[in-house]
Each structure stands twice: as structure tokens, then as C-alpha cells.
Design an enzyme around this catalytic site. Structure first.
Site, PDB file in Angstrom:
ATOM      1  N   HIS A  89       1.083  -1.013  -0.112  1.00  0.00           N
ATOM      2  CA  HIS A  89       0.051  -0.458   0.026  1.00  0.00           C
ATOM      3  C   HIS A  89       0.605   1.663  -0.259  1.00  0.00           C
ATOM      4  CE1 HIS A  89       0.313  -0.447   4.226  1.00  0.00           C
ATOM      5  NE2 HIS A  89       0.794   0.475   4.582  1.00  0.00           N
ATOM      6  N   ARG A  96      -4.144   2.174  14.014  1.00  0.00           N
ATOM      7  CA  ARG A  96      -3.470   0.835  13.224  1.00  0.00           C
ATOM      8  C   ARG A  96      -3.373  -0.275  14.615  1.00  0.00           C
ATOM      9  NH1 ARG A  96       1.599   0.167  10.251  1.00  0.00           N
ATOM     10  NH2 ARG A  96       2.769   0.197  11.861  1.00  0.00           N
TER      11      ARG A  96
END
Length: 329
Positions: free
Chosen positions: A285, A302
Site C-alpha cells: 500500500h 492501526r
């Protein structure tokens, strides 16, 4: 009959699929699906977990919007799919009572910690177009299996994240190239390509003091789907093992360009309460770089899930070089 059933399955994949009130709607041709009909804060029953897990394996990254997760709910959600990683080091912004949660705003501290403005720190780490593409903690011998990222505050525009499907990228190579790269391995190392500052560079010393490096197969076999995955990224890959540096540079440029071809990617527009859940074993990503000059806050949280040691086509697992052992963070 067999041919007809296959056609029906492919047709179903092209449109939304609803199971028990949960709808999985693909958003791009090779990667990405939006899931609706679930309230992640209420918790997922076993049937919902199975639907989400299958969607992640099939579409590599799935998106939920309008969720009301707090830190506790975020960790609880991750636990339904694996064991959350507990990081040994986090910044001061991350919540102290939830060691599994890392706040991405912590990264804004790093440049200042080493005598640089954040922009300079980014420029010295990301000086090529493909440098920012990465899987999470790919230099480890056991990179995380998955990541669950939650948006708290996002800019009114800009700040999108992009993912690429590495299984589709591998499948898109020609047969002779696939056969060639199946047998290669590459060194993944923390701080690859960092451009040192003239004179005293405390960040370079930090990288050397906390070095992490492993040799991974260039093509890994996904432990759940059996797919072959082109295991490359611009952030950690140092060199393909067993070839010269000029050969390695040329091969890596070709493979990285293949890995991030637009047709293998999906781009996500964040909103407060959005959640992205991706397979870190089969994707890379790209974090946004179009919002720093806008001066809007962007706060994300996260949680990562512990992963296994990658295995190549020949069955040989990755090997640690320095600073990493399976399961030790």
C-alpha cells in the site's frame, strides 16, 4: 454443468454478494470490496467473521464506513481474526492503555526527534516514485498477516490510501518471467535507500542501531489461499540475492512497476469512522503524500495481526539476518 457453475460464480463475484444481511460489494476489478450490514462496535458473530475473512482473502482489502469503534473495540475486532501485535516502541500519541494500537500521527514526531523537519525526513526516506509502496514491517522474518486501520480525523480532501494486489501482479507476468522469479530470493532491510544528511545524522545511527533484515522469497505462497504472490515493495527490498547489483536494480524496477500497475490497485477515500482491513501478505500500500501542504489533521489508528514466516515456491522459508525472530517484537 461444471462450466455453467463456474460462469455463475464469476458473475456473482462481479456484483454485490449478500450473506445473512452482510453485503460484500467489489469496488475494483482485482482488489477491494466494501462491506455493509455490520456494526463492528457490536462485535461479529462466527458467521460474520467467516464472511469478512473470506472477503479479505478474495479481495485483499475490505472497507467499512460509518463505524463507531474506540480503541477497545478496535482491538476486540482484530482479535476475532488473529493475535494482535504488541509493538515494543510507539510514539507519545499512541494510547498508553492499549499497547496493540499505534496512532499514525506518531510519525510526525520522528523527524523532529532526529533533528529534521517532517518533510525533510520524508524526502530522505522517499526519494523515488516507488519508494513509498510497502507492506507493514516487511523487513521482519514474520511480517504481520493483516492490518486493521481506523480513521478518526481525516482532511476534507486528499489523504487517500492506495493498495495493490500482489497475487494479481504475479499472475499478470508472462509465463517465462514467472518461472524465472519463482526461484529468486531478496534481502529486505529497514532503511533501504535512505539518503543520509551531511555531517551529523542521528537518524542513520538510529537505523543502524535498530537494524532489521531478512531474506524472503521473491514469490511467496499464500498460507491460506495457496496463491503465488509477487513479494516485492519499494520500501524494504535491498537486493535480489545471487545476482549483481545492476541486474538486481533492473529486475526490481521491472517487478515493482508490475506490482503497482493501475489495474491491480484500488484507492480509498477516507471518512471519519472508516475502517480498512487488508491482507498484508498479499498487498502493498501507499500512504498519502498529497495532504501535508494542506495543514489538515489526519489521525489514524492501526492494529496489526501476527504473521507467519513466508515460504517460497520451493518450500524454503524466509531467513532472518539481523534484529528479528518470529513472534518477538
Amino acid at each position: 454443468m461444471t462450466t455453467g457453475r463456474g460462469t455463475e460464480d464469476r458473475a456473482a463475484e462481479r456484483t454485490a454478494r449478500r450473506v445473512g444481511g452482510i453485503e460484500v460489494r467489489p469496488v475494483a476489478g482485482h482488489i477491494g470490496a466494501e462491506i455493509t450490514g455490520v456494526d463492528l462496535a457490536e462485535g461479529l458473530d462466527d458467521d460474520a467473521v467467516a464472511v469478512v475473512r473470506q472477503a479479505v482473502l478474495r479481495w485483499k482489502v475490505v472497507f467499512f464506513r460509518g463505524q463507531r469503534l474506540d480503541h477497545a473495540g478496535h482491538v476486540a475486532l482484530a482479535r476475532r481474526f488473529g493475535e494482535p501485535v504488541v509493538l515494543g516502541r510507539r510514539g507519545s500519541v499512541s494510547p498508553p492503555d492499549f499497547p496493540e494500537v499505534e496512532t499514525t500521527a506518531d510519525r510526525l514526531e520522528l523527524g523532529g526527534r532526529f533533528g529534521m523537519e517532517h518533510d525533510e525526513w520524508l524526502q530522505r526516506r522517499r526519494h523515488t516514485l516507488l519508494r513509498g509502496w510497502h507492506c507493514d514491517h516487511g523487513a521482519r522474518v514474520d511480517p504481520p498477516a493483516a492490518t486493521v486501520l481506523r480513521a478518526e480525523t481525516v482532511p476534507p480532501y486528499g489523504g487517500d490510501t492506495t493498495w495493490s494486489n500482489l497475487a494479481a501482479a504475479y499472475a499478470g507476468l508472462s509465463a517465462p518471467v514467472r518461472a524465472f522469479v519463482d526461484g529468486l530470493r531478496a534481502e529486505h532491510r529497514l532503511g533501504v535507500g535512505y539518503q543520509p544528511r551531511p555531517g551529523d545524522d542521528s537518524y542513520l545511527r538510529h537505523l543502524l542501531d535498530h537494524q532489521v533484515a531478512s531474506v524472503h522469497p521473491l514469490v511467496r505462497v499464500h498460507p491460506e489461499t495457496g496463491e503465488r504472490v509477487l513479494f516485492v515493495n519499494g520500501y524494504y527490498v535491498e537486493q535480489i540475492v545471487g545476482v549483481s547489483r545492476p541486474e538486481s536494480a533492473a529486475l526490481l524496477e521491472m517487478l515493482l512497476e508490475q506490482a503497482v500497475r493501475p489495474e491491480y490497485t484500488v484507492r480509498f477515500r477516507w471518512e471519519p469512522g472508516s475502517v480498512a482491513f487488508w491482507d498484508n501478505r498479499a498487498t502493498i500500500h501507499l500512504a498519502p503524500s498529497d495532504n501535508a501542504h494542506l495543514d489538515f489533521p489526519r489521525v489514524m489508528h492501526r492494529v496489526m495481526l501476527t504473521g507467519d514466516v513466508p515460504v517460497g515456491v520451493d518450500g524454503t522459508p524466509s531467513q532472518p539476518l539481523v534484529g528479528t525472530r518470529p513472534g518477538h517484537w
